[in-house]
Design a protein around this motif. Structure first.
Motif, PDB file in Angstrom:
ATOM      1  N   LEU A 252       0.704  -1.127  -0.022  1.00 50.17           N
ATOM      2  CA  LEU A 252       0.162   0.056  -0.066  1.00 50.17           C
ATOM      3  C   LEU A 252       0.919   1.157  -0.047  1.00 50.17           C
ATOM      4  CD1 LEU A 252      -2.613  -1.142   2.554  1.00 50.17           C
ATOM      5  CD2 LEU A 252      -3.083  -0.465   0.215  1.00 50.17           C
ATOM      6  N   GLY A 253       2.096   0.987  -0.201  1.00 51.25           N
ATOM      7  CA  GLY A 253       3.075   2.356   0.162  1.00 51.25           C
ATOM      8  C   GLY A 253       3.251   2.932   1.521  1.00 51.25           C
ATOM      9  N   LEU A 254       2.997   1.624   2.471  1.00 48.73           N
ATOM     10  CA  LEU A 254       3.094   2.003   3.970  1.00 48.73           C
ATOM     11  C   LEU A 254       4.199   1.097   4.429  1.00 48.73           C
ATOM     12  CD1 LEU A 254      -0.700   2.582   4.544  1.00 48.73           C
ATOM     13  CD2 LEU A 254       0.692   4.466   3.929  1.00 48.73           C
ATOM     14  N   PRO A 255       5.191   1.085   4.046  1.00 47.44           N
ATOM     15  CA  PRO A 255       6.090   0.264   4.932  1.00 47.44           C
ATOM     16  C   PRO A 255       6.297   0.449   6.196  1.00 47.44           C
ATOM     17  CG  PRO A 255       7.447   1.852   3.574  1.00 47.44           C
ATOM     18  CD  PRO A 255       5.917   1.908   3.043  1.00 47.44           C
ATOM     19  N   ILE A 256       6.265  -0.473   7.164  1.00 47.41           N
ATOM     20  CA  ILE A 256       6.273  -0.191   8.484  1.00 47.41           C
ATOM     21  C   ILE A 256       7.714   0.378   8.864  1.00 47.41           C
ATOM     22  CG2 ILE A 256       6.255  -1.323  10.787  1.00 47.41           C
ATOM     23  CD1 ILE A 256       4.320  -3.227   9.647  1.00 47.41           C
ATOM     24  N   ARG A 257       7.833   1.298   9.924  1.00 48.23           N
ATOM     25  CA  ARG A 257       8.980   2.133  10.007  1.00 48.23           C
ATOM     26  C   ARG A 257      10.048   0.841  11.115  1.00 48.23           C
ATOM     27  NH1 ARG A 257      10.433   7.463  10.600  1.00 48.23           N
ATOM     28  NH2 ARG A 257      11.518   7.971  12.232  1.00 48.23           N
ATOM     29  N   GLY A 258      11.165   0.843  10.277  1.00 44.20           N
ATOM     30  CA  GLY A 258      12.137   0.108  11.079  1.00 44.20           C
ATOM     31  C   GLY A 258      12.264  -1.428  10.301  1.00 44.20           C
ATOM     32  N   ASP A 259      11.422  -1.560   9.277  1.00 45.50           N
ATOM     33  CA  ASP A 259      11.513  -2.774   8.603  1.00 45.50           C
ATOM     34  C   ASP A 259      12.396  -2.989   7.622  1.00 45.50           C
ATOM     35  OD1 ASP A 259      10.738  -5.434   7.124  1.00 45.50           O
ATOM     36  OD2 ASP A 259       8.803  -4.666   7.005  1.00 45.50           O
ATOM     37  N   ARG A 260      13.436  -4.140   7.885  1.00 45.14           N
ATOM     38  CA  ARG A 260      14.523  -4.588   7.038  1.00 45.14           C
ATOM     39  C   ARG A 260      14.207  -5.462   5.778  1.00 45.14           C
ATOM     40  NH1 ARG A 260      19.591  -3.091   8.918  1.00 45.14           N
ATOM     41  NH2 ARG A 260      20.342  -4.908   7.718  1.00 45.14           N
ATOM     42  N   ILE A 261      13.013  -5.474   5.861  1.00 43.62           N
ATOM     43  CA  ILE A 261      12.829  -6.780   4.741  1.00 43.62           C
ATOM     44  C   ILE A 261      12.042  -6.237   3.944  1.00 43.62           C
ATOM     45  CG2 ILE A 261      11.500  -8.887   4.158  1.00 43.62           C
ATOM     46  CD1 ILE A 261      12.308  -9.782   6.893  1.00 43.62           C
ATOM     47  N   TYR A 262      10.776  -5.176   4.123  1.00 47.03           N
ATOM     48  CA  TYR A 262      10.114  -4.463   3.183  1.00 47.03           C
ATOM     49  C   TYR A 262      10.267  -3.290   3.365  1.00 47.03           C
ATOM     50  CZ  TYR A 262       8.032  -9.272   3.318  1.00 47.03           C
ATOM     51  OH  TYR A 262       7.683 -10.655   3.253  1.00 47.03           O
ATOM     52  N   PRO A 263      10.042  -2.407   1.888  1.00 40.22           N
ATOM     53  CA  PRO A 263      10.016  -2.921   0.531  1.00 40.22           C
ATOM     54  C   PRO A 263      11.281  -3.269  -0.053  1.00 40.22           C
ATOM     55  CG  PRO A 263      10.141  -0.564   0.696  1.00 40.22           C
ATOM     56  CD  PRO A 263      10.163  -0.669   2.286  1.00 40.22           C
ATOM     57  N   VAL A 264      12.380  -2.969   0.791  1.00 40.97           N
ATOM     58  CA  VAL A 264      13.771  -3.455   0.161  1.00 40.97           C
ATOM     59  C   VAL A 264      14.231  -4.335   1.350  1.00 40.97           C
ATOM     60  CG1 VAL A 264      15.961  -2.815  -0.683  1.00 40.97           C
ATOM     61  CG2 VAL A 264      13.898  -1.341  -1.153  1.00 40.97           C
ATOM     62  N   LEU A 265      14.902  -5.456   0.896  1.00 38.67           N
ATOM     63  CA  LEU A 265      15.480  -6.289   1.724  1.00 38.67           C
ATOM     64  C   LEU A 265      16.903  -5.799   1.969  1.00 38.67           C
ATOM     65  CD1 LEU A 265      15.665  -9.018   3.300  1.00 38.67           C
ATOM     66  CD2 LEU A 265      16.656 -10.226   1.267  1.00 38.67           C
ATOM     67  N   GLN A 266      17.069  -5.595   3.353  1.00 38.39           N
ATOM     68  CA  GLN A 266      18.437  -4.974   3.764  1.00 38.39           C
ATOM     69  C   GLN A 266      19.387  -6.349   4.059  1.00 38.39           C
ATOM     70  OE1 GLN A 266      18.936  -1.898   3.920  1.00 38.39           O
ATOM     71  NE2 GLN A 266      16.871  -1.883   2.998  1.00 38.39           N
ATOM     72  N   PRO A 267      20.640  -6.015   3.718  1.00 35.57           N
ATOM     73  CA  PRO A 267      21.842  -7.104   4.167  1.00 35.57           C
ATOM     74  C   PRO A 267      21.655  -7.523   5.477  1.00 35.57           C
ATOM     75  CG  PRO A 267      22.718  -5.272   2.861  1.00 35.57           C
ATOM     76  CD  PRO A 267      21.388  -4.727   3.319  1.00 35.57           C
TER      77      PRO A 267
END
Length: 310
Positions: A252-267
């Motif tokens: 929905l264009g509302l990525p949850i704050r602090g998310d390391r997986i969505y929308p972009v997977l962090q290393p």
């Protein structure tokens, strides 16, 4: 030839359960030699040391002596030598406990069950040590990054009755999340889609074409005063797909704050690196409500934790 199923299971040690290995036909001179080849984390001499310490048992619970011969088509119990784990500096709170159920308020960053690098620093192992209950089993799960209410069953005899509540969708779960504010998005809304694990991105779920298998109701609680446009949302999942709330909010264009997986997977963190505990995922399992299948009493457990915004 079928392998015998263990009729007995050793108790946990310091909250960690034993492992079991099936023995195979072969020309190993001793049980330690078989273990060294089957489980090469230790040498044969190291396995003999573990056997001398009583850390390897026959299928019936007898300690194996260091010179025990190899016997095929049976099972051996053993306790893993656990490496030291950095302490996760947050504590869970027991909200409720009776003979059948334990309700816990889980902190961010604490894994639910042993997996990968986390064994002792998990909610299940900590609870077994704290409560002295070897038979604890999670009724459901929360991601390591998610905080809030989670339930554990106590008695094997009543476990199915509680887990059937989830299968029959007879549990009301309410979550809260901090995410961007979108003035153009009409709320409340229900997101209904098909979620499937992506083949090209480890761990991530994505919305795909097909019959919906995930449904989430989303409503605005309030705008949040912050340096960027944020809001506090109430999420009510009707289904329980992996990462459902995180994937639906991101879609929905509302990525949850602090998310390391969505929308972009962090290393992932480098080996031995410590997580940044200052930026938890702003997702909280606020409450769980249901009718107790054993007592018939209404149950409602609510987290005492509060999401924060920088």
């Amino acid at each position: 030839m079928s392998r015998p199923k263990p009729a007995w299971r050793p108790p946990t040690r310091d909250g960690v359960g034993p492992s079991c290995v099936a023995t195979l036909p072969g020309a190993w001179p001793g049980a330690a030699d078989f273990l060294a080849e089957r489980l090469p984390v230790l040498t044969a001499d190291q396995w003999r040391e573990r056997m001398a310490a009583g850390d390897v048992l026959a299928v019936d619970g007898r300690p194996l002596p260091p010179d025990a011969p190899h016997v095929a088509h049976t099972r051996l119990w053993y306790w893993r030598a656990l490496p030291a784990e950095p302490r996760i500096p947050f504590e869970a709170e027991v909200l409720f406990q009776d003979a059948h159920l334990v309700a816990v308020d889980k902190p961010h960053f604490l894994p639910m069950t042993p997996k990968g690098r986390y064994v002792q620093e998990t909610l299940l192992v900590r609870l077994k040590r704290q409560l002295g209950i070897d038979t604890l089993v999670p009724m459901h799960r929360l991601d390591r990054e998610t905080a809030g209410v989670v339930l554990f069953t106590v008695q094997p005899a009543t476990r199915h009755a509680y887990q059937s509540l989830l299968r029959d969708r007879s549990v009301e779960k309410v979550y809260e999340a901090v995410a961007p504010w979108r003035a153009d998005l009409a709320l409340p809304l229900t997101r209904c889609s098909r979620l499937q694990e992506r083949a090209d991105a480890f761990m991530q779920m994505a919305e795909v074409a097909g019959e919906p298998n995930a449904q989430t109701s989303i409503e605005l609680i309030r705008r949040v005063a912050a340096a960027e446009p944020l809001a506090l949302y109430r999420l009510r999942p009707r289904t329980g797909q992996k990462h459902q709330l995180r994937a639906h909010m991101a879609a929905l264009g509302l990525p949850i704050r602090g998310d390391r997986i969505y929308p972009v997977l962090q290393p992932d963190l480098a080996e031995g690196a410590q997580p940044d505990y200052s930026r938890p995922l702003q997702l909280l399992a606020r409450s769980i409500a249901f009718t107790d299948p054993v007592s018939g009493a209404p149950r409602r457990f609510e987290s005492r934790r509060v999401l924060t915004v920088d």
